[in-house]
Scaffold this motif. Structure first.
Motif, PDB file in Angstrom:
ATOM      1  N   ASN A  38     116.646  34.775  25.628  1.00 46.65           N
ATOM      2  CA  ASN A  38     116.032  35.562  26.696  1.00 46.65           C
ATOM      3  C   ASN A  38     114.757  34.891  27.162  1.00 46.65           C
ATOM      4  O   ASN A  38     114.161  34.075  26.438  1.00 46.65           O
ATOM      5  N   GLY A  39     114.315  35.241  28.352  1.00 48.88           N
ATOM      6  CA  GLY A  39     113.060  34.718  28.855  1.00 48.88           C
ATOM      7  C   GLY A  39     111.904  35.004  27.915  1.00 48.88           C
ATOM      8  O   GLY A  39     110.950  34.212  27.829  1.00 48.88           O
ATOM      9  N   GLY A  42     111.223  32.075  25.454  1.00 52.16           N
ATOM     10  CA  GLY A  42     110.457  30.986  26.032  1.00 52.16           C
ATOM     11  C   GLY A  42     108.993  31.348  26.191  1.00 52.16           C
ATOM     12  O   GLY A  42     108.095  30.523  25.968  1.00 52.16           O
ATOM     13  N   ALA A  43     108.739  32.599  26.561  1.00 56.45           N
ATOM     14  CA  ALA A  43     107.363  33.061  26.715  1.00 56.45           C
ATOM     15  C   ALA A  43     106.619  33.024  25.383  1.00 56.45           C
ATOM     16  O   ALA A  43     105.429  32.694  25.330  1.00 56.45           O
ATOM     17  N   GLY A 154     120.685  35.425  36.708  1.00 51.60           N
ATOM     18  CA  GLY A 154     120.236  35.463  35.321  1.00 51.60           C
ATOM     19  C   GLY A 154     120.925  36.576  34.546  1.00 51.60           C
ATOM     20  O   GLY A 154     121.763  37.315  35.072  1.00 51.60           O
ATOM     21  N   ALA A 218     113.128  38.061  40.391  1.00 48.88           N
ATOM     22  CA  ALA A 218     112.671  36.716  40.717  1.00 48.88           C
ATOM     23  C   ALA A 218     112.179  36.706  42.151  1.00 48.88           C
ATOM     24  O   ALA A 218     112.503  37.601  42.937  1.00 48.88           O
ATOM     25  N   PHE A 296     118.699  26.858  29.343  1.00 47.60           N
ATOM     26  CA  PHE A 296     118.028  27.998  29.975  1.00 47.60           C
ATOM     27  C   PHE A 296     117.088  27.507  31.066  1.00 47.60           C
ATOM     28  O   PHE A 296     117.063  28.036  32.174  1.00 47.60           O
ATOM     29  N   GLY A 297     116.329  26.476  30.745  1.00 42.74           N
ATOM     30  CA  GLY A 297     115.402  25.930  31.720  1.00 42.74           C
ATOM     31  C   GLY A 297     116.094  25.301  32.916  1.00 42.74           C
ATOM     32  O   GLY A 297     115.546  25.267  34.021  1.00 42.74           O
TER      33      GLY A 297
END
Length: 309
Positions: A38-39, A42-43, A154, A218, A296-297
């Motif tokens: 999930n985002g 990465g955060a 997404g 987004a 993901f990126g």
């Protein structure tokens, strides 16, 4: 046990050996079969939440989980062997689900897994599905209304497209032409607009009077707000709230995923019934999580699943 950890902000996630956790009172030890990226993960890696949430290193990444109850603590009603899924919800960022085992509380972020739903499906359902349910509940689309979903390719967007279409709305989804457009139309979007172009002009060509509701996952929320009819509704997972829309004749809701048992049960029942697809775009093993972050990126459509057990 094996787990994907980071030693500090900005370091590359890697598989390391960490101690197997134990379930305390009110807690459940889950043998993880599957999870997903999930985002949020990465955060965490890049320290986006370091001033908002406490972090303790080394951090085991991962929010979603699906698997089998391995052990239970005092006061827990679930039984060893039960299949469960959900989202790791803890006040401190430290012990996540990119591991062979994870301990979670019984009271929040966990639900029973229907027999017909696989670990791989459920492992990609909890966080993104709950966020999608939240935004669609907030805009409450009615049959025949036109709904614009920005960020439709997404994980959250893919679920939101399906939920809005299931409510009877005509969905306009943002996606690039080709594979992305085919993906969102396969989920129920009636129209596609290219988010790399002039969204306002493309949407106005489809809905000259504007759209009844919009989902902001987004892009520029101001553009979306400007496309709403008077009294239209907008829901955002990216911090756009009523104060940013002051002076406009629209209703704006800022949404955070709420994976309570009722929401998780609703999502799992829809997957079991075949009315909600789990949009897995790519799948990786635990040893390949670094490659999963790369995918993901790069913008993989849908969810990136990670197989553990």
């Amino acid at each position: 046990m094996r787990a994907v950890t980071i030693a500090d902000f900005g370091t590359t996630p890697a598989v390391t050996d960490v101690a197997k956790p134990a379930a305390g009172p009110g807690e459940i030890l889950v043998k993880v079969g599957a999870t997903s990226l999930n985002g949020f993960d990465g955060a965490v890696v890049y320290g986006v939440f370091k001033d908002m949430m406490e972090h303790k290193f080394p951090i085991t990444l991962g929010k979603d989980f699906a698997g089998t109850v391995e052990a239970v603590g005092e006061g827990v009603n679930r039984a060893v062997g039960d299949r469960v899924f959900g989202v790791v919800m803890k006040p401190v960022v430290q012990d996540g689900a990119f591991a062979e085992y994870v301990v979670v509380g019984e009271g929040y972020g966990i639900a029973a897994l229907p027999e017909s739903v696989t670990d791989a499906q459920a492992g990609a359902l909890g966080l993104a599905g709950s966020a999608a349910a939240g935004v669609i509940d907030a805009i409450a689309p009615q049959r025949g209304e036109v709904v614009l979903i920005a960020g439709a390719t997404g994980g959250v967007g893919a679920y939101a497209v399906q939920l809005a279409a299931a409510a009877g709305a005509t969905v306009i989804a943002t996606a690039r032409p080709g594979k992305e457009a085919e993906f969102v139309t396969g989920l129920g979007a009636a129209h596609v607009v290219d988010h790399t172009g002039d969204i306002d002009a493309q949407v106005r060509a489809l809905a000259p009077a504007g759209v009844s509701a919009a989902v902001h996952l987004a892009g520029d929320p101001g553009v979306l707000a400007g496309l709403l009819v008077g009294g239209g509704r907008l829901a955002s997972t990216l911090g756009f709230g009523p104060e940013q829309a002051e002076g406009r004749d629209i209703q704006v809701t800022s949404v955070m995923a709420n994976p309570d048992a009722a929401t998780l049960d609703r999502l799992a029942a829809a997957v079991a019934a075949g009315t909600l697809q789990v949009p897995i775009g790519e799948s990786f093993g635990l040893d390949s999580v670094a490659a999963a972050f790369g995918a993901f990126g790069a913008g993989t459509v849908g969810k990136i699943a990670i197989t553990v057990g």
